[in-house]
Design a protein around this motif. Structure first.
Motif, PDB file in Angstrom:
ATOM      1  N   ARG A 172      -7.860  47.699 -12.630  1.00 48.82           N
ATOM      2  CA  ARG A 172      -6.462  47.428 -12.967  1.00 48.82           C
ATOM      3  C   ARG A 172      -5.979  48.352 -14.090  1.00 48.82           C
ATOM      4  O   ARG A 172      -4.837  48.853 -14.052  1.00 48.82           O
ATOM      5  N   GLN A 173      -6.831  48.629 -15.062  1.00 49.83           N
ATOM      6  CA  GLN A 173      -6.460  49.514 -16.163  1.00 49.83           C
ATOM      7  C   GLN A 173      -6.249  50.946 -15.675  1.00 49.83           C
ATOM      8  O   GLN A 173      -5.282  51.616 -16.067  1.00 49.83           O
ATOM      9  N   ILE A 174      -7.138  51.427 -14.803  1.00 47.76           N
ATOM     10  CA  ILE A 174      -7.005  52.793 -14.286  1.00 47.76           C
ATOM     11  C   ILE A 174      -5.727  52.939 -13.475  1.00 47.76           C
ATOM     12  O   ILE A 174      -4.989  53.937 -13.597  1.00 47.76           O
ATOM     13  N   LEU A 184      -0.092  54.911 -12.933  1.00 52.40           N
ATOM     14  CA  LEU A 184       1.300  54.583 -12.634  1.00 52.40           C
ATOM     15  C   LEU A 184       2.189  54.670 -13.870  1.00 52.40           C
ATOM     16  O   LEU A 184       3.408  54.488 -13.758  1.00 52.40           O
ATOM     17  N   GLY A 185       1.596  54.942 -15.015  1.00 53.54           N
ATOM     18  CA  GLY A 185       2.378  55.073 -16.242  1.00 53.54           C
ATOM     19  C   GLY A 185       2.802  53.760 -16.858  1.00 53.54           C
ATOM     20  O   GLY A 185       3.729  53.731 -17.678  1.00 53.54           O
ATOM     21  N   ARG A 186       2.150  52.679 -16.512  1.00 56.35           N
ATOM     22  CA  ARG A 186       2.527  51.368 -17.026  1.00 56.35           C
ATOM     23  C   ARG A 186       1.615  50.882 -18.144  1.00 56.35           C
ATOM     24  O   ARG A 186       1.997  50.010 -18.918  1.00 56.35           O
ATOM     25  N   GLY A 187       0.413  51.396 -18.206  1.00 51.69           N
ATOM     26  CA  GLY A 187      -0.555  50.932 -19.202  1.00 51.69           C
ATOM     27  C   GLY A 187      -0.743  51.928 -20.326  1.00 51.69           C
ATOM     28  O   GLY A 187      -0.514  53.137 -20.163  1.00 51.69           O
ATOM     29  N   SER A 188      -1.143  51.440 -21.485  1.00 49.58           N
ATOM     30  CA  SER A 188      -1.410  52.296 -22.639  1.00 49.58           C
ATOM     31  C   SER A 188      -2.851  52.797 -22.597  1.00 49.58           C
ATOM     32  O   SER A 188      -3.741  52.131 -22.066  1.00 49.58           O
ATOM     33  N   LYS A 189      -3.079  53.953 -23.170  1.00 54.23           N
ATOM     34  CA  LYS A 189      -4.388  54.605 -23.132  1.00 54.23           C
ATOM     35  C   LYS A 189      -4.766  55.061 -24.530  1.00 54.23           C
ATOM     36  O   LYS A 189      -3.955  55.677 -25.234  1.00 54.23           O
ATOM     37  N   THR A 190      -5.969  54.763 -24.930  1.00 50.76           N
ATOM     38  CA  THR A 190      -6.468  55.213 -26.229  1.00 50.76           C
ATOM     39  C   THR A 190      -6.909  56.664 -26.137  1.00 50.76           C
ATOM     40  O   THR A 190      -7.731  57.021 -25.293  1.00 50.76           O
ATOM     41  N   VAL A 191      -6.348  57.523 -26.992  1.00 55.28           N
ATOM     42  CA  VAL A 191      -6.610  58.958 -26.931  1.00 55.28           C
ATOM     43  C   VAL A 191      -7.012  59.447 -28.317  1.00 55.28           C
ATOM     44  O   VAL A 191      -6.311  59.195 -29.300  1.00 55.28           O
ATOM     45  N   VAL A 208     -12.264  53.202 -20.915  1.00 60.58           N
ATOM     46  CA  VAL A 208     -11.507  52.408 -19.938  1.00 60.58           C
ATOM     47  C   VAL A 208     -11.800  50.916 -20.128  1.00 60.58           C
ATOM     48  O   VAL A 208     -10.879  50.076 -20.104  1.00 60.58           O
ATOM     49  N   GLU A 209     -13.049  50.554 -20.330  1.00 61.12           N
ATOM     50  CA  GLU A 209     -13.398  49.152 -20.550  1.00 61.12           C
ATOM     51  C   GLU A 209     -12.752  48.623 -21.828  1.00 61.12           C
ATOM     52  O   GLU A 209     -12.232  47.497 -21.856  1.00 61.12           O
ATOM     53  N   TYR A 210     -12.760  49.444 -22.866  1.00 63.49           N
ATOM     54  CA  TYR A 210     -12.146  49.026 -24.135  1.00 63.49           C
ATOM     55  C   TYR A 210     -10.652  48.772 -23.966  1.00 63.49           C
ATOM     56  O   TYR A 210     -10.120  47.749 -24.420  1.00 63.49           O
ATOM     57  N   ASP A 211      -9.955  49.690 -23.293  1.00 64.60           N
ATOM     58  CA  ASP A 211      -8.521  49.517 -23.071  1.00 64.60           C
ATOM     59  C   ASP A 211      -8.229  48.335 -22.154  1.00 64.60           C
ATOM     60  O   ASP A 211      -7.215  47.637 -22.322  1.00 64.60           O
ATOM     61  N   ALA A 212      -9.102  48.101 -21.179  1.00 62.79           N
ATOM     62  CA  ALA A 212      -8.884  46.980 -20.264  1.00 62.79           C
ATOM     63  C   ALA A 212      -8.962  45.647 -21.000  1.00 62.79           C
ATOM     64  O   ALA A 212      -8.094  44.771 -20.835  1.00 62.79           O
ATOM     65  N   TYR A 213      -9.985  45.475 -21.815  1.00 61.41           N
ATOM     66  CA  TYR A 213     -10.127  44.217 -22.545  1.00 61.41           C
ATOM     67  C   TYR A 213      -9.115  44.125 -23.692  1.00 61.41           C
ATOM     68  O   TYR A 213      -8.709  43.020 -24.077  1.00 61.41           O
ATOM     69  N   ARG A 214      -8.697  45.259 -24.232  1.00 61.44           N
ATOM     70  CA  ARG A 214      -7.641  45.226 -25.251  1.00 61.44           C
ATOM     71  C   ARG A 214      -6.326  44.761 -24.641  1.00 61.44           C
ATOM     72  O   ARG A 214      -5.614  43.922 -25.223  1.00 61.44           O
ATOM     73  N   THR A 215      -5.996  45.294 -23.468  1.00 61.77           N
ATOM     74  CA  THR A 215      -4.771  44.873 -22.791  1.00 61.77           C
ATOM     75  C   THR A 215      -4.820  43.396 -22.422  1.00 61.77           C
ATOM     76  O   THR A 215      -3.824  42.670 -22.562  1.00 61.77           O
TER      77      THR A 215
END
Length: 308
Positions: A102-104, A109-116, A227-234
């Motif tokens: 779901r995070q990927i 799609l430009g809807r989720g935030s990404k840690t960079v 990706v796992e970090y952003d998924a659980y953060r979201t």
């Protein structure tokens, strides 16, 4: 006709004991010894005793077994724990896969935030570009080695041809002999240059396929952890935006624990990648100075004998 009173006894009218069936008089029955037969207990008493003995044996063993023919099956303790552990692992893997997928998709799609990490991402991209360039250098060096090997073979054959002409042409013996020696010398020094090129190829190939490849594996693990970090953060952010009651608070606490676990993993993988990239950068200059310097020395020898 009169019947004697002595021929009929009172025992003739006594019914047989319970559980014994008389089949009639037998000629030799008087000569056989009679064995006492104990009366048989009723069926209800037998069933109750069997049930008590069965329950006692099951209580002593500590396991509950289902008798044949019954519908329900109860697992014993030694079989229940591994099965439950496997089921729990499958459940956790399914949840993690769903969240990461779901995070990927949301990122694409430009809807989720990404840690960079801009600095680290720039270093990773530079490493990938250098890897492509190094692979191209290996490819060109291998082509040069193959061509040089063919030239050496041709020069050796040409030297043998000049030597044969020198023997068969006395008037041109010196000219043919000189050319034969020259071609043979070129072929001999070509072997030294070819060995240097092969050593250069082997060194760069080790750098690309082992050292850099090991770092690329860590980079892939770092990206997966990100990706796992952003998924659980979201997921935690969405729960915090919702209501807080008796049903949601346990979910928020559990999500907070999972978020903390994946954040620590993400930071650990980021530090590992940073250390390996720094190590590659520090050793890059010394590595290429050694490889190029060795190749230059042997190339100078080849140039002196007409290879370059």
């Amino acid at each position: 006709m009169k019947v004697s009173d002595s021929s009929v006894s009172a025992s003739s009218f006594v019914s047989p004991p319970e559980g014994i069936i008389e089949s009639g008089p037998h000629k030799e029955s008087a000569s056989l010894p009679s064995s006492p037969v104990s009366p048989v207990a009723s069926s209800s008493a037998v069933a109750s005793r069997l049930a008590r003995s069965f329950s006692d044996s099951q209580a002593d063993s500590g396991t509950m077994q289902t008798p044949p023919g019954s519908g329900a099956v109860v697992l014993s303790d030694d079989l229940k724990n591994p099965a439950m552990e496997k089921l729990d692992l499958v459940r956790k893997w399914s949840i993690n896969t769903y969240k990461c997928t779901r995070q990927i998709l949301s990122e694409k799609l430009g809807r989720g935030s990404k840690t960079v990490d801009l600095e680290l991402e720039a270093q990773i991209e530079l490493l990938r570009e250098n890897r492509r360039k190094y692979q191209n250098v290996i490819k060109l060096a291998q082509a040069l080695a193959n061509q040089l090997s063919q030239i050496m073979q041709t020069q050796k054959q040409l030297g043998d041809a000049f030597a044969d002409l020198s023997l068969k042409s006395p008037e041109l013996h010196e000219e043919f002999g000189y050319n034969a020696d020259t071609q043979r010398l070129l072929s001999k020094n070509g072997e030294t240059l070819l060995a240097a090129i092969n050593f250069f190829i082997s060194s760069v190939d080790t750098l690309v396929d082992k050292t850099i490849e090991d770092t690329m594996i860590n980079i892939k693990q770092y990206e997966t952890a990100r990706v796992e970090y952003d998924a659980y953060r979201t997921d935690l952010e969405e729960l915090n935006l919702g209501p807080r009651d008796g049903n949601t608070m346990p979910k928020i606490e559990q999500s907070q624990q999972q978020f903390q676990i994946h954040r620590e993993k993400f930071e650990r993988m980021r530090n590992d990648v940073s250390v390996k990239l720094k190590f590659l950068e520090e050793n890059k200059v010394s590595f290429w100075l050694f490889c190029c310097g060795d190749l230059q020395r042997h190339t100078f020898v080849g140039a002196h004998f007409g290879y370059v």
